[in-house]
Design an enzyme around this catalytic site. Sequence first.
Site, PDB file in Angstrom:
ATOM      1  N   GLY A 169       9.100 -74.301  58.790  1.00 21.80           N
ATOM      2  CA  GLY A 169       9.852 -73.224  59.427  1.00 21.80           C
ATOM      3  C   GLY A 169       9.028 -72.272  60.272  1.00 21.80           C
ATOM      4  O   GLY A 169       9.428 -71.117  60.468  1.00 21.80           O
ATOM      5  N   MET A 223      15.044 -82.836  60.257  1.00 25.34           N
ATOM      6  CA  MET A 223      14.589 -84.226  60.243  1.00 25.34           C
ATOM      7  C   MET A 223      15.728 -85.250  60.219  1.00 25.34           C
ATOM      8  O   MET A 223      15.567 -86.328  59.650  1.00 25.34           O
ATOM      9  CB  MET A 223      13.656 -84.451  59.042  1.00 25.34           C
ATOM     10  CG  MET A 223      12.460 -83.535  59.015  1.00 25.34           C
ATOM     11  SD  MET A 223      11.439 -83.673  60.508  1.00 25.34           S
ATOM     12  CE  MET A 223      10.557 -85.162  60.106  1.00 25.34           C
ATOM     13  N   HIS A 277      10.630 -80.213  70.547  1.00 26.84           N
ATOM     14  CA  HIS A 277       9.935 -81.461  70.248  1.00 26.84           C
ATOM     15  C   HIS A 277       8.484 -81.374  70.725  1.00 26.84           C
ATOM     16  O   HIS A 277       8.223 -80.956  71.851  1.00 26.84           O
ATOM     17  CB  HIS A 277      10.648 -82.633  70.931  1.00 26.84           C
ATOM     18  CG  HIS A 277      10.034 -83.937  70.588  1.00 26.84           C
ATOM     19  ND1 HIS A 277      10.291 -84.577  69.392  1.00 26.84           N
ATOM     20  CD2 HIS A 277       9.133 -84.699  71.242  1.00 26.84           C
ATOM     21  CE1 HIS A 277       9.574 -85.692  69.345  1.00 26.84           C
ATOM     22  NE2 HIS A 277       8.867 -85.800  70.452  1.00 26.84           N
TER      23      HIS A 277
HETATM   24  C1  GRF Z   1       7.679 -78.847  65.154  1.00 25.23           C
HETATM   25  O1  GRF Z   1       6.515 -79.462  65.622  1.00 25.23           O
HETATM   26  C2  GRF Z   1       8.870 -79.229  65.998  1.00 25.23           C
HETATM   27  O2  GRF Z   1       8.557 -79.440  67.323  1.00 25.23           O
HETATM   28  C3  GRF Z   1       9.293 -80.529  65.362  1.00 25.23           C
HETATM   29  O3  GRF Z   1       9.104 -80.328  63.979  1.00 25.23           O
HETATM   30  C4  GRF Z   1       8.070 -79.378  63.777  1.00 25.23           C
HETATM   31  C5  GRF Z   1       8.610 -78.309  62.881  1.00 25.23           C
HETATM   32  O4  GRF Z   1       7.626 -77.397  62.478  1.00 25.23           O
HETATM   33  N1  GRF Z   1      10.653 -80.861  65.733  1.00 25.23           N
HETATM   34  P1  GRF Z   1       8.063 -76.035  61.757  1.00 25.23           P
HETATM   35  O5  GRF Z   1       8.892 -76.435  60.528  1.00 25.23           O
HETATM   36  O6  GRF Z   1       8.851 -75.219  62.721  1.00 25.23           O
HETATM   37  O7  GRF Z   1       6.791 -75.389  61.347  1.00 25.23           O
END
Ligand code: GRF
Length: 207
Positions: free
Chosen positions: A16, A94, A113
């Site tokens: 997050g 996810m 992404h």
């Molecule tokens: C990020 O690298 C985002 O681009 C990808 O998943 C990761 C999530 O990281 N979709 P976080 O949970 O926001 O730290």
Amino acid sequence: MELTTLSLGVLASGEGTNLQAVIDACAGGEIPARVAMVISDREGSGALRRAGKAGIERHFVDRSRFPGKEDFESKIVSLLREAGVELVLLAGYMRLVGRAFVAAFPQRIMNIHPSLLPAFPGLESVRQALAYGVKVTGVTVHFVDEGLDTGPIIVQEPVVVREGEDETSLLERVHRVEHALYPRAIRLFAEGKLQVEDRIVKVEAGT
Ligand code: GRF
């Protein structure tokens, strides 16, 4: 320009840090928005913990308690609607979003992404980019369609790969770019500066 506050709903499965960046950007007045709700498909995720700390309404929606993907997503859609969410952000969520979910928020779901799409969609994009040997990678924010990281691209920011750089270092630099880019895309949306024609997103000048 006087702006009303945009209501955001964030879906996240993991740590997050992007959610945190959005929470901080809202609190700092960087974007005219507020995070109204955080939903996670992982109990005890960092995202839910961060939402709790910020006093944001949060829900764990357990996929295994629903007979199918549609029922699971219809629960999520109704939670978002009840909270009056206007823009949905996927931030390390996810799962692939289904047709009914996309239709419920047309051009109102964004994803971030960690690559310059259409290169390296899917999982472990930074690792993929390093293994491929690209000299430049980066970050993309795009609207979500039913495909895997295929929706209309809103903004992109390059990150130059350093000679001999390892995954930890590149990941950290990519994350730093993410944390600035997501708020920027949300701000463009909040200001009504994004127009989608087919798969082309036009960004109003002067931004
Ligand atoms: C990020 O690298 C985002 O681009 C990808 O998943 C990761 C999530 O990281 N979709 P976080 O949970 O926001 O730290």
